[in-house]
Design an enzyme around this catalytic site. Sequence first.
Site, PDB file in Angstrom:
ATOM      1  N   LYS A  61       0.833  -1.216   0.000  1.00  0.00           N
ATOM      2  CA  LYS A  61       0.000   0.000   0.000  1.00  0.00           C
ATOM      3  C   LYS A  61       0.871   1.272   0.000  1.00  0.00           C
ATOM      4  CE  LYS A  61      -2.029  -1.168   3.922  1.00  0.00           C
ATOM      5  NZ  LYS A  61      -1.387  -2.475   4.224  1.00  0.00           N
ATOM      6  N   ARG A 105      -9.929   0.162   8.604  1.00  0.00           N
ATOM      7  CA  ARG A 105      -9.531  -1.220   8.870  1.00  0.00           C
ATOM      8  C   ARG A 105     -10.609  -1.995   9.599  1.00  0.00           C
ATOM      9  NH1 ARG A 105      -3.598   0.019   8.833  1.00  0.00           N
ATOM     10  NH2 ARG A 105      -2.567  -1.946   9.185  1.00  0.00           N
ATOM     11  N   ARG A 116      11.741  -5.524   4.878  1.00  0.00           N
ATOM     12  CA  ARG A 116      11.422  -4.114   4.612  1.00  0.00           C
ATOM     13  C   ARG A 116      12.362  -3.164   5.336  1.00  0.00           C
ATOM     14  NH1 ARG A 116       5.501  -1.952   5.414  1.00  0.00           N
ATOM     15  NH2 ARG A 116       5.664  -3.069   7.384  1.00  0.00           N
ATOM     16  N   ARG A 134      11.234  -1.155  11.037  1.00  0.00           N
ATOM     17  CA  ARG A 134      10.123  -0.818  11.934  1.00  0.00           C
ATOM     18  C   ARG A 134      10.056  -1.793  13.098  1.00  0.00           C
ATOM     19  NH1 ARG A 134       4.751   0.055   8.399  1.00  0.00           N
ATOM     20  NH2 ARG A 134       3.895  -1.263  10.033  1.00  0.00           N
ATOM     21  N   ARG A 164      -0.780  -9.277  13.096  1.00  0.00           N
ATOM     22  CA  ARG A 164      -1.282  -8.269  12.138  1.00  0.00           C
ATOM     23  C   ARG A 164      -2.101  -8.948  11.045  1.00  0.00           C
ATOM     24  NH1 ARG A 164       4.308  -5.472  11.054  1.00  0.00           N
ATOM     25  NH2 ARG A 164       3.255  -4.379   9.355  1.00  0.00           N
TER      26      ARG A 164
HETATM   27  P1  AP5 Z   1       4.751  -1.666   1.892  1.00  0.00           P
HETATM   28  O1  AP5 Z   1       4.404  -0.821   0.719  1.00  0.00           O
HETATM   29  O2  AP5 Z   1       5.544  -1.036   2.978  1.00  0.00           O
HETATM   30  O3  AP5 Z   1       3.437  -2.374   2.470  1.00  0.00           O
HETATM   31  P2  AP5 Z   1       2.179  -1.808   3.209  1.00  0.00           P
HETATM   32  O4  AP5 Z   1       0.999  -2.464   2.590  1.00  0.00           O
HETATM   33  O5  AP5 Z   1       2.188  -0.304   3.237  1.00  0.00           O
HETATM   34  O6  AP5 Z   1       2.440  -2.442   4.626  1.00  0.00           O
HETATM   35  P3  AP5 Z   1       2.406  -1.925   6.128  1.00  0.00           P
HETATM   36  O7  AP5 Z   1       3.160  -2.933   6.968  1.00  0.00           O
HETATM   37  O8  AP5 Z   1       2.841  -0.493   6.232  1.00  0.00           O
HETATM   38  O9  AP5 Z   1       0.952  -2.078   6.452  1.00  0.00           O
HETATM   39  P4  AP5 Z   1       0.361  -2.254   7.791  1.00  0.00           P
HETATM   40  O10 AP5 Z   1      -1.030  -2.155   7.332  1.00  0.00           O
HETATM   41  O11 AP5 Z   1       0.712  -3.416   8.589  1.00  0.00           O
HETATM   42  O12 AP5 Z   1       1.024  -1.081   8.654  1.00  0.00           O
HETATM   43  P5  AP5 Z   1       0.512   0.351   9.073  1.00  0.00           P
HETATM   44  O13 AP5 Z   1       1.669   1.247   9.164  1.00  0.00           O
HETATM   45  O14 AP5 Z   1      -0.664   0.763   8.260  1.00  0.00           O
HETATM   46  O15 AP5 Z   1       5.499  -2.985   1.343  1.00  0.00           O
HETATM   47  C1  AP5 Z   1       5.965  -3.978   2.235  1.00  0.00           C
HETATM   48  C2  AP5 Z   1       7.347  -4.484   1.766  1.00  0.00           C
HETATM   49  O16 AP5 Z   1       7.204  -5.185   0.526  1.00  0.00           O
HETATM   50  C3  AP5 Z   1       8.365  -3.369   1.510  1.00  0.00           C
HETATM   51  O17 AP5 Z   1       9.621  -3.846   1.864  1.00  0.00           O
HETATM   52  C4  AP5 Z   1       8.262  -3.138  -0.004  1.00  0.00           C
HETATM   53  O18 AP5 Z   1       9.462  -2.636  -0.542  1.00  0.00           O
HETATM   54  C5  AP5 Z   1       7.941  -4.542  -0.516  1.00  0.00           C
HETATM   55  N1  AP5 Z   1       7.074  -4.544  -1.692  1.00  0.00           N
HETATM   56  C6  AP5 Z   1       6.056  -3.679  -1.985  1.00  0.00           C
HETATM   57  N2  AP5 Z   1       5.461  -4.014  -3.161  1.00  0.00           N
HETATM   58  C7  AP5 Z   1       6.115  -5.143  -3.606  1.00  0.00           C
HETATM   59  C8  AP5 Z   1       5.974  -5.963  -4.765  1.00  0.00           C
HETATM   60  N3  AP5 Z   1       5.033  -5.711  -5.692  1.00  0.00           N
HETATM   61  N4  AP5 Z   1       6.813  -7.028  -4.896  1.00  0.00           N
HETATM   62  C9  AP5 Z   1       7.765  -7.302  -3.954  1.00  0.00           C
HETATM   63  N5  AP5 Z   1       7.948  -6.535  -2.837  1.00  0.00           N
HETATM   64  C10 AP5 Z   1       7.142  -5.478  -2.661  1.00  0.00           C
HETATM   65  O19 AP5 Z   1      -0.044   0.030  10.537  1.00  0.00           O
HETATM   66  C11 AP5 Z   1       0.820  -0.320  11.602  1.00  0.00           C
HETATM   67  C12 AP5 Z   1       0.007  -0.504  12.872  1.00  0.00           C
HETATM   68  O20 AP5 Z   1      -0.641   0.743  13.205  1.00  0.00           O
HETATM   69  C13 AP5 Z   1      -1.124  -1.518  12.798  1.00  0.00           C
HETATM   70  O21 AP5 Z   1      -0.684  -2.835  13.068  1.00  0.00           O
HETATM   71  C14 AP5 Z   1      -2.090  -0.970  13.864  1.00  0.00           C
HETATM   72  O22 AP5 Z   1      -1.640  -1.321  15.152  1.00  0.00           O
HETATM   73  C15 AP5 Z   1      -1.959   0.536  13.716  1.00  0.00           C
HETATM   74  N6  AP5 Z   1      -2.927   1.100  12.771  1.00  0.00           N
HETATM   75  C16 AP5 Z   1      -2.655   1.764  11.613  1.00  0.00           C
HETATM   76  N7  AP5 Z   1      -3.792   2.144  10.998  1.00  0.00           N
HETATM   77  C17 AP5 Z   1      -4.812   1.705  11.776  1.00  0.00           C
HETATM   78  C18 AP5 Z   1      -6.222   1.764  11.655  1.00  0.00           C
HETATM   79  N8  AP5 Z   1      -6.819   2.340  10.589  1.00  0.00           N
HETATM   80  N9  AP5 Z   1      -6.971   1.188  12.622  1.00  0.00           N
HETATM   81  C19 AP5 Z   1      -6.402   0.600  13.709  1.00  0.00           C
HETATM   82  N10 AP5 Z   1      -5.071   0.502  13.874  1.00  0.00           N
HETATM   83  C20 AP5 Z   1      -4.269   1.047  12.919  1.00  0.00           C
END
Ligand code: AP5
Length: 214
Positions: free
Chosen positions: A13, A88, A127, A160, A171
């Site tokens: 994402k 979410r 990552r 991270r 997660r």
């Molecule tokens: P990346 O683009 O970083 O993936 P992402 O989908 O953004 O993953 P996140 O881990 O950031 O999502 P998340 O939803 O767990 O975390 P968030 O910060 O939102 O890509 C991942 C890796 O793959 C990278 O190394 C990239 O280079 C690689 N990659 C990308 N595309 C690729 C491809 N096509 N092929 C190969 N490799 C690829 O949330 C963190 C925490 O915050 C949650 O656990 C929760 O506790 C809290 N939180 C955040 N938002 C909310 C909410 N709305 N409600 C409740 N809690 C929340």
Amino acid sequence: MNLMVFGAPGAGKGTQAKFLIEKYDIPQISTGDILRAAIADKTDMGMEAKNFMDAGKLVPDSTIIGIIKDRLAQDDCKKGFILDGFPRTLGQAEALSELMSNMNISLDKVISLNVPDELIVGRITGRRVCSSCGASFHVDFNPSKKEDICDYCESELIIRKDDNAETVKSRLGAYHDQTAPLIDFYTKMGVMVELDGTKDVSEVTADMFTALSK
Ligand code: AP5
Ligand code: ZN
């Protein structure tokens, strides 16, 4: 253009959101990035969220909805925005619909990046994220040009705290239980675009822009 990128943790994402920012010149609203900034600033909200995030659990809806309400009210969102990692839960999705309806705006598209669980662990453990702008890289699949330096802003890349094999399991559990049901919610709304997120980063980007041009 009011967009959402949707998918499991590590689905790509944040990576794809960066290309949307460049193309449409609209801000990315990542609840994960906002919460991590609050933790770094040691705010009350950050301290409350930290325990949930470290355990790979979702932060309570009331906190998240408050964040989004404040962020969407800012001037730079008037030209459009990219929601990343929000909503979410069904409660968050319903709150967003109400908020957008009050603002007389609507969602144009939800881009869902479909990646099976077995690929997620490798993506997350490899990552590296920018300590300043939040851009994501991967040691094997999407390396930065200079090791441990961000391509966009030249800041240091870090791992991270929640990017470990143990937390990924929680997660993914939270994703399947609470977030995946939103696919149905946005499909019924007629805005859902499902993409194969297992392709190379550039192929996913091309598929996304094709879907957005329709
Ligand atoms: P990346 O683009 O970083 O993936 P992402 O989908 O953004 O993953 P996140 O881990 O950031 O999502 P998340 O939803 O767990 O975390 P968030 O910060 O939102 O890509 C991942 C890796 O793959 C990278 O190394 C990239 O280079 C690689 N990659 C990308 N595309 C690729 C491809 N096509 N092929 C190969 N490799 C690829 O949330 C963190 C925490 O915050 C949650 O656990 C929760 O506790 C809290 N939180 C955040 N938002 C909310 C909410 N709305 N409600 C409740 N809690 C929340
Ligand atoms: Zn950066």
